[in-house]
Design a protein around this motif. Structure first.
Motif, PDB file in Angstrom:
ATOM      1  N   ASN A 285     111.571 133.799  32.631  1.00  0.00           N
ATOM      2  CA  ASN A 285     112.115 134.752  33.596  1.00  0.00           C
ATOM      3  C   ASN A 285     113.174 135.588  32.892  1.00  0.00           C
ATOM      4  OD1 ASN A 285     112.663 136.086  35.991  1.00  0.00           O
ATOM      5  ND2 ASN A 285     113.970 134.458  36.814  1.00  0.00           N
ATOM      6  N   ALA A 286     112.752 136.724  32.379  1.00  0.00           N
ATOM      7  CA  ALA A 286     113.613 137.560  31.545  1.00  0.00           C
ATOM      8  C   ALA A 286     113.989 138.854  32.278  1.00  0.00           C
ATOM      9  CB  ALA A 286     112.899 137.886  30.228  1.00  0.00           C
ATOM     10  N   VAL A 287     114.769 139.685  31.594  1.00  0.00           N
ATOM     11  CA  VAL A 287     115.231 140.955  32.157  1.00  0.00           C
ATOM     12  C   VAL A 287     114.745 142.097  31.274  1.00  0.00           C
ATOM     13  CG1 VAL A 287     117.230 142.340  32.780  1.00  0.00           C
ATOM     14  CG2 VAL A 287     117.278 139.866  33.132  1.00  0.00           C
ATOM     15  N   SER A 288     114.063 143.049  31.882  1.00  0.00           N
ATOM     16  CA  SER A 288     113.654 144.260  31.180  1.00  0.00           C
ATOM     17  C   SER A 288     113.321 145.316  32.220  1.00  0.00           C
ATOM     18  CB  SER A 288     112.434 143.996  30.282  1.00  0.00           C
ATOM     19  OG  SER A 288     111.244 143.930  31.057  1.00  0.00           O
ATOM     20  N   GLY A 289     112.888 146.483  31.756  1.00  0.00           N
ATOM     21  CA  GLY A 289     112.481 147.526  32.698  1.00  0.00           C
ATOM     22  C   GLY A 289     111.266 147.149  33.510  1.00  0.00           C
ATOM     23  N   ASN A 290     110.574 146.096  33.084  1.00  0.00           N
ATOM     24  CA  ASN A 290     109.368 145.646  33.767  1.00  0.00           C
ATOM     25  C   ASN A 290     109.627 144.447  34.666  1.00  0.00           C
ATOM     26  OD1 ASN A 290     106.616 145.866  34.299  1.00  0.00           O
ATOM     27  ND2 ASN A 290     106.077 144.360  32.740  1.00  0.00           N
ATOM     28  N   SER A 291     110.885 144.074  34.863  1.00  0.00           N
ATOM     29  CA  SER A 291     111.195 142.916  35.706  1.00  0.00           C
ATOM     30  C   SER A 291     110.778 143.150  37.147  1.00  0.00           C
ATOM     31  CB  SER A 291     112.706 142.632  35.675  1.00  0.00           C
ATOM     32  OG  SER A 291     113.140 142.283  34.387  1.00  0.00           O
ATOM     33  N   PHE A 292     110.362 142.074  37.812  1.00  0.00           N
ATOM     34  CA  PHE A 292     110.168 142.199  39.256  1.00  0.00           C
ATOM     35  C   PHE A 292     111.531 142.305  39.924  1.00  0.00           C
ATOM     36  CE2 PHE A 292     110.891 137.738  38.782  1.00  0.00           C
ATOM     37  CZ  PHE A 292     111.027 137.117  40.022  1.00  0.00           C
ATOM     38  N   ARG A 293     111.582 142.923  41.080  1.00  0.00           N
ATOM     39  CA  ARG A 293     112.846 143.363  41.675  1.00  0.00           C
ATOM     40  C   ARG A 293     113.116 142.712  43.030  1.00  0.00           C
ATOM     41  NH1 ARG A 293     109.967 147.484  39.282  1.00  0.00           N
ATOM     42  NH2 ARG A 293     108.603 147.312  41.087  1.00  0.00           N
TER      43      ARG A 293
END
Length: 462
Positions: A285-293
């Protein structure tokens, strides 16, 4: 094998187990030099006290270990294991009247006292401990299989996420399958969308380490058991980022996967007459521009829609798709294991493994087994009046109800929506971590619930 008992035909020294209330009886039959030595050393039989008995030329001739009182022993477990690293190296046997349960606990604890996680630096504890002869009347092969399974669980949890991401967890999964001639496959990355595992994909897509579903099958006959383990190899919290103090132990967020793999090893090593399936959704469970919100609405494999109100409540999402897959075959029993909620820790602390079950007979059998094998579990309720808490109105389900109350229960209710028969479903909300050293359980990763379930399988699979 990683663990072994001493050669039963080799000479060994006695370790006398003496309760406080029986000390005078023991001293009355001791040779005078040993009796005098024990008195000079101030041996009282208090729990954990150890005194090595010298021979005429100073060599060890035996040892005495204090078993304290019944009330003192209730405050812990694996007490005899505390003697293992403190005794002189060599072969030992237990002397004293032990029930079969006490003998099994002592033997398993002794083996587990030899566990070391030294992948990254030499351990500051002895590399070897005194060897124990398997006590008479125990199933030594079973105890060894359990110890090996527990060691696998501990190793997987203790390994940091830098070396235990979805790829490495898959490697461990496939290695276990190969060791036991089980069938195994992995569904990775975008193939998760093609094969209808949207929640697993959504949680893991932000990481460069692709999400996947791992699937293992073993056994050709007997009742069917499917184990589902949460494999979140690291949990940043996603866009609802965890504070640093909460992120520090998140390498253990795949503790559910590690525990079911350890249990699977036990089952397959013992060649139990069941049809076993193991499912592990492995993600980061990471953080990027593609993360679920937050406030995204996701559609699950089962077709239920989920409003995401906290990206840090991701474990139940990946489990939901895996449970839906498990349920499609209607096995006799589905068991999920997960390091799922902080609420469970607030409720019962780190030492108890809370579980949920709608079948009273199965729950009772499991609770008794936990007591029998020193693997404590505690039943929690699938409390139906809380069902509205996980229904947000805009979607079928809410992954993180507001208010903060009954967090472990609402998570369990969420998961229950993805199985068709809750009487054939068990859910464990475990911690998977030993906060400080204890006999047979050094600080670090630890299995919870697996030994209790193994012992209870004949009853819960009826």
């Amino acid at each position: 094998m990683r663990f072994a008992f001493a050669d039963p035909s080799a000479p060994s020294l006695p370790l006398h187990l003496v309760e406080e209330s029986r000390l005078e009886d023991f001293l009355s039959v001791c040779p005078a030099p040993h009796r005098n030595w024990l008195k000079a050393q101030g041996f009282t039989g208090s729990l954990g006290q150890l005194c090595v008995l010298p021979g005429e030329e100073g060599q060890p001739q035996g040892a005495v270990f204090g078993m304290g009182s019944a009330s003192a022993r209730k405050r812990g477990r694996f007490h005899v294991a505390a003697a293992a690293p403190r005794l002189p190296q060599g072969d030992w046997h237990l002397a004293g009247d032990l029930t079969p349960k006490q003998a099994e606990e002592a033997a398993l604890g002794w083996l587990l006292a030899g566990y070391r996680f030294d992948r990254y630096r030499p351990c500051d504890r002895p590399a070897q401990i005194a060897r124990l002869k398997a006590p008479d009347g125990i199933d030594a092969a079973r105890i060894l299989a359990i110890a090996e399974g527990e060691a696998l669980t501990r190793d997987l949890i203790n390994t940091p996420a830098s070396d235990m991401g979805p790829d490495e967890l898959e490697d461990a999964f496939m290695a276990l399958a190969g060791r036991h001639d089980a069938e195994a496959r992995a569904i990775r990355g975008e193939e998760l969308i093609a094969q209808n595992f949207p929640l697993i994909h959504a949680v893991g897509r932000a990481s460069p380490r692709a999400p996947r579903l791992l699937d293992m099958r073993w056994g050709q006959s007997g009742p069917s058991l499917t184990l589902v383990g949460k494999g979140v190899c690291f949990d940043t919290g996603g866009l609802n980022l965890k504070p640093g103090s909460s992120m520090g132990l998140m390498k253990k967020d795949m503790g559910g996967a590690a525990t079911v793999l350890g249990l699977a090893h036990m089952i397959m090593t013992l060649n139990l007459p069941i049809r076993l399936r193991v499912l592990v959704p492995a993600v980061e469970n990471a953080v990027s521009g593609n993360s679920f919100r937050p406030q995204d609405i996701l559609k699950s494999r089962k077709g239920l829609t989920v409003e995401v109100n906290n990206t840090d409540a991701e474990g139940r999402l990946v489990l939901a798709d895996a449970l839906a897959l498990a349920d499609e075959e209607r096995p006799d029993l589905i068991v999920s294991m997960a390091t799922l909620t902080g609420a469970a820790r607030v409720a019962v602390g780190p030492d108890l493994a809370p579980f949920y079950c709608d079948d009273d007979a199965r729950a009772h059998a499991l609770a008794l087994a936990g007591t029998r094998v020193a693997d404590p579990v505690w039943r929690m309720p699938f409390w139906d009046p809380y069902e509205p808490m996980i229904e947000p109105g805009i979607a079928d389900l809410d992954n993180a109800p507001s208010g903060g109350m009954a967090g472990s229960i609402t998570a369990a209710l969420f998961l229950r929506r993805f199985v068709s028969d809750s009487r054939s479903y068990l859910h464990f909300d475990i911690y998977g971590w030993q906060p400080k050293d204890a006999p047979a359980r050094p600080r670090g990763g630890v299995g919870q619930g697996a030994r209790a379930l193994l012992d209870a399988l004949p009853e819960v699979l009826k």
